[in-house]
Scaffold this motif. Structure first.
Motif, mmCIF file in Angstrom:
data_model
loop_
_atom_site.group_PDB
_atom_site.id
_atom_site.type_symbol
_atom_site.label_atom_id
_atom_site.label_comp_id
_atom_site.label_asym_id
_atom_site.label_seq_id
_atom_site.Cartn_x
_atom_site.Cartn_y
_atom_site.Cartn_z
ATOM 1 N N TYR A 1 0.955 -0.819 0.006
ATOM 2 C CA TYR A 1 -0.089 -0.176 0.058
ATOM 3 C C TYR A 1 0.525 1.290 0.552
ATOM 4 C CZ TYR A 1 -4.339 2.793 1.388
ATOM 5 O OH TYR A 1 -5.790 3.272 1.081
ATOM 6 N N HIS B 1 -0.637 7.711 1.206
ATOM 7 C CA HIS B 1 -1.818 8.377 1.417
ATOM 8 C C HIS B 1 -1.568 8.619 2.693
ATOM 9 C CE1 HIS B 1 -1.999 4.094 3.375
ATOM 10 N NE2 HIS B 1 -3.212 4.248 3.387
ATOM 11 N N ASP C 1 -5.428 8.814 5.220
ATOM 12 C CA ASP C 1 -6.372 8.228 5.282
ATOM 13 C C ASP C 1 -7.297 9.536 5.106
ATOM 14 O OD1 ASP C 1 -5.615 5.995 5.445
ATOM 15 O OD2 ASP C 1 -5.295 6.751 7.358
ATOM 16 N N HIS D 1 1.487 7.470 4.918
ATOM 17 C CA HIS D 1 1.826 6.488 5.610
ATOM 18 C C HIS D 1 1.782 5.358 4.400
ATOM 19 C CE1 HIS D 1 -2.462 6.598 6.690
ATOM 20 N NE2 HIS D 1 -1.974 5.526 6.563
HETATM 21 NI NI NI Z 1 -4.271 3.972 5.727
#
Ligand code: NI
Length: 228
Positions: free
Chosen positions: A94, A97, A99, A161
């Motif tokens: 991932y 980005h 949230d 993160h």
């Molecule tokens: Ni996240």
């Protein structure tokens, strides 16, 4: 501010979680990502209709409720039902980005929770996979987090993160977002530091008049800053 809390889940609870997850089917992690996050998100997630999801959520929320450290670090007002994800094989990373600030509550159309605090509960043993480091950027630099199974990290949802690629084994985790009674991360930090210092003072000195007075100041600050 990053806070890690060890042994949020007992060994028994971890066993139950893994047995329920083994009986579940994974779906694409794109389900809960915003537009920016979806472009860098490549993992799997338990879908909302997974039969064991309610039991898994209940178990985790119950464990969090037992933890005074989680309470003082996050000051939770509304906790979104936790999600479960897996990084392995070709769905293993991932990218950086942030949230989404406002998150829809599952199964409650039109109801939002503001994400102030994010948390990851590690469920796989760190020696069972390579990579999979939760990498969090804050004002003091970049932090890599990879915890024991059953341990939790709490961090501001406003941070950027990522999760580094898992190159061996699988990394299963639970992640959650919550709206805090105290919206501002700086104020939350002050309250946390003060509460932890008070805990030590109480242990060393007992309930002396200055300790009682400072405890009152903590609650008066909370009264000033908290929303409910
Ligand atoms: Ni996240």
């Amino acid at each position: 501010m990053l806070i890690t809390i060890d042994n949020v889940l007992s060994d028994d609870e971890l066993g139950t979680v893994h047995s329920l997850i083994q009986q579940s089917q994974w779906a694409s992690g794109q389900l809960t990502a915003g537009i920016q996050a979806a472009q860098v998100k490549n993992n799997q997630q338990l879908p909302e209709d997974a039969p064991h999801l309610p039991a898994l959520r209940h178990l985790v929320l119950n464990a969090l409720q037992r933890s005074p450290l989680f309470f003082t670090a996050a000051l939770p007002l509304k906790i979104l039902p936790p999600f479960f994800n897996r990084y392995s094989g070709a769905s293993n990373t991932y990218g950086f980005h942030t949230d989404n600030a406002m998150r829809l509550v599952p199964q409650q159309p039109g109801t939002y929770v503001r994400s102030d605090v994010s948390a990851t509960l590690f469920l796989s043993k760190p020696q069972d996979y390579d990579g999979g480091v939760l990498t969090i950027e804050d004002t003091f630099g970049t932090h890599g987090v990879k915890l024991q199974a059953g341990s939790l990290v709490v961090y501001p949802s406003s941070s950027i993160h990522a999760v580094t690629p898992v190159t061996r084994g699988e990394r299963i985790a639970c992640f959650l977002f919550l709206q805090s009674m105290v919206r501002d991360p700086g104020q939350r930090r002050l309250l946390y530091d003060m509460d932890m210092a008070l805990l030590k003072l109480r242990g060393e000195l007992g309930e002396t008049p200055p300790v009682v007075q400072l405890t009152g100041t903590y609650h008066n600050l909370l009264r000033r800053w908290a929303e409910s």
